[in-house]
Design a protein around this motif. Sequence first.
Motif, PDB file in Angstrom:
ATOM      1  N   LEU A  59       0.831  -1.203   0.000  1.00  0.00           N
ATOM      2  CA  LEU A  59       0.000   0.000   0.000  1.00  0.00           C
ATOM      3  C   LEU A  59       0.867   1.255   0.000  1.00  0.00           C
ATOM      4  O   LEU A  59       0.573   2.233  -0.685  1.00  0.00           O
ATOM      5  N   ARG A  60       1.944   1.217   0.737  1.00  0.00           N
ATOM      6  CA  ARG A  60       2.864   2.362   0.785  1.00  0.00           C
ATOM      7  C   ARG A  60       3.460   2.630  -0.596  1.00  0.00           C
ATOM      8  O   ARG A  60       3.521   3.770  -1.057  1.00  0.00           O
ATOM      9  N   GLU A  61       3.892   1.591  -1.284  1.00  0.00           N
ATOM     10  CA  GLU A  61       4.457   1.738  -2.626  1.00  0.00           C
ATOM     11  C   GLU A  61       3.392   2.227  -3.613  1.00  0.00           C
ATOM     12  O   GLU A  61       3.648   3.076  -4.458  1.00  0.00           O
ATOM     13  N   PHE A  62       2.200   1.698  -3.471  1.00  0.00           N
ATOM     14  CA  PHE A  62       1.078   2.087  -4.319  1.00  0.00           C
ATOM     15  C   PHE A  62       0.746   3.563  -4.125  1.00  0.00           C
ATOM     16  O   PHE A  62       0.537   4.302  -5.094  1.00  0.00           O
ATOM     17  N   THR A  63       0.709   3.990  -2.886  1.00  0.00           N
ATOM     18  CA  THR A  63       0.408   5.384  -2.569  1.00  0.00           C
ATOM     19  C   THR A  63       1.511   6.309  -3.078  1.00  0.00           C
ATOM     20  O   THR A  63       1.236   7.404  -3.566  1.00  0.00           O
ATOM     21  N   GLY A  89       6.409  -1.955 -12.617  1.00  0.00           N
ATOM     22  CA  GLY A  89       5.663  -3.212 -12.493  1.00  0.00           C
ATOM     23  C   GLY A  89       4.407  -3.042 -11.651  1.00  0.00           C
ATOM     24  O   GLY A  89       3.363  -3.634 -11.961  1.00  0.00           O
ATOM     25  N   VAL A  90       4.489  -2.240 -10.601  1.00  0.00           N
ATOM     26  CA  VAL A  90       3.311  -1.938  -9.781  1.00  0.00           C
ATOM     27  C   VAL A  90       2.268  -1.226 -10.630  1.00  0.00           C
ATOM     28  O   VAL A  90       1.078  -1.554 -10.588  1.00  0.00           O
ATOM     29  N   LEU A  91       2.711  -0.259 -11.419  1.00  0.00           N
ATOM     30  CA  LEU A  91       1.802   0.469 -12.308  1.00  0.00           C
ATOM     31  C   LEU A  91       1.154  -0.476 -13.313  1.00  0.00           C
ATOM     32  O   LEU A  91      -0.061  -0.454 -13.515  1.00  0.00           O
ATOM     33  N   ARG A  92       1.952  -1.307 -13.920  1.00  0.00           N
ATOM     34  CA  ARG A  92       1.445  -2.272 -14.916  1.00  0.00           C
ATOM     35  C   ARG A  92       0.386  -3.185 -14.304  1.00  0.00           C
ATOM     36  O   ARG A  92      -0.685  -3.377 -14.877  1.00  0.00           O
TER      37      ARG A  92
END
Length: 143
Positions: A59-63, A89-92
């Motif tokens: 969640l921290r990386e996503f935020t 990769g998170v964005l994808r």
Amino acid sequence: MVLLPNHIELYPDRDGLPSVAVTFDLTPSQVEAVLHGLRTVREARYALSQISTDDAIALREFTALIDVLADLSGRQGVGRVQMTVARLGVLRTALAEFASGEHLEREGDALQRPIILEVLDAVEEIHVRAVRAALDGALTPNP
């Protein structure tokens, strides 16, 4: 397919190991669509009363990714984004999750979905090249 102007840079990190930075440009409408998709997926994924430690880190990386794009929101002209291969990769993954429509449909989803699908195709291609550069320690030319 929409092409996102992009650049993949291979450089040595502090320990001398190869690192990869990915830079690409998004139009204002692409920034808004991607932000909408990321926020929708974040809400669907993390709207739990309790989350694990791994989920909290994700969640921290996503935020952080949302924050990078939110800084570009509302600006005129093209927005330049730079990120690591991991964050790309998170964005994808998030864009693919939004595109699959496995969340409750929200207002604006139908309007943003075509733009997100175009960006997703381009991000997938860039991500493949960036991962290959990270693994091989060499860049391949843009197609």
